[in-house]
Enzyme design. Structure first.
Site: not given
Length: 192
Positions: A80, A117
């Site tokens: 994006r 993460e």
């Protein structure tokens, strides 16, 4: 060839506030996407509305108005970041460079791995896409933990170019992203 500056005139404070409100109300909050516990900020309603999209681009340009003559290229992060980055590059009259996931660019690339993460990921850039000394505006739609932006910045630096600012449509507060790229100017239009 001289640059074409296709920017609108700067926004007044009232215009900026109204534009931000108009764009922010079109960002859709989607709970539990892509997994339970995550509140996803969906920008597709902004992209689908021509007026909101135009306002979003005007706001991007307004945020970096002082850097216009100090920007040689716009680098957009997959995927994006391409949407806003290409439009901004066109309006600024500069070139656009994509930073992509591995295996998507056809010529020689540089790769930068970074931590997520729950593991690692990587980004690539064409090795000939930036010249030493070029001044770069780094663009993505979202700043969360900052790992992707930091990896993209390292790629840009490895080519000898300089990131003059990082520009994001949305910043998620509380995830520490701004701190990971604090050595650079960071601009975000909307904060959640």
């Amino acid at each position: 060839m001289p640059r074409r500056d296709l920017r609108p005139p700067g926004l007044s404070e009232g215009e900026r506030r109204a534009a931000l409100e108009s764009v922010a109300c079109r960002v859709r909050a989607v709970p539990d996407f892509p997994k339970p516990g995550i509140l996803f900020r969906d920008i597709t309603p902004v992209l689908a509305d021509p007026r909101a999209l135009s306002l979003a681009l005007d706001l991007h340009l307004d945020a970096i108005d002082d850097l216009v003559s100090h920007t040689d290229k716009v680098v957009g992060i997959e995927s994006r970041g391409f949407l806003f980055g290409m439009a901004l590059a066109t309006r600024l009259g500069v070139g656009f460079v994509p930073v992509r996931k591995p295996g998507k660019l056809p010529a020689q690339t540089l790769e930068e791995r970074y931590s997520l993460e729950y593991g690692t990921d990587a980004l690539q850039i064409h090795g000939d896409s930036l010249a030493a000394g070029e001044r770069v505006l780094l663009v993505d739609d979202l700043l969360a933990t900052g790992g992707t932006a930091a990896a993209a910045e390292r790629l840009i630096n490895r080519l000898g170019a300089e990131v003059v600012a990082c520009l994001f449509f949305i910043e998620l507060d509380g995830l520490g992203g701004r701190g990971r790229i604090a050595s650079r100017r960071v601009e975000s239009l909307l904060r959640f």
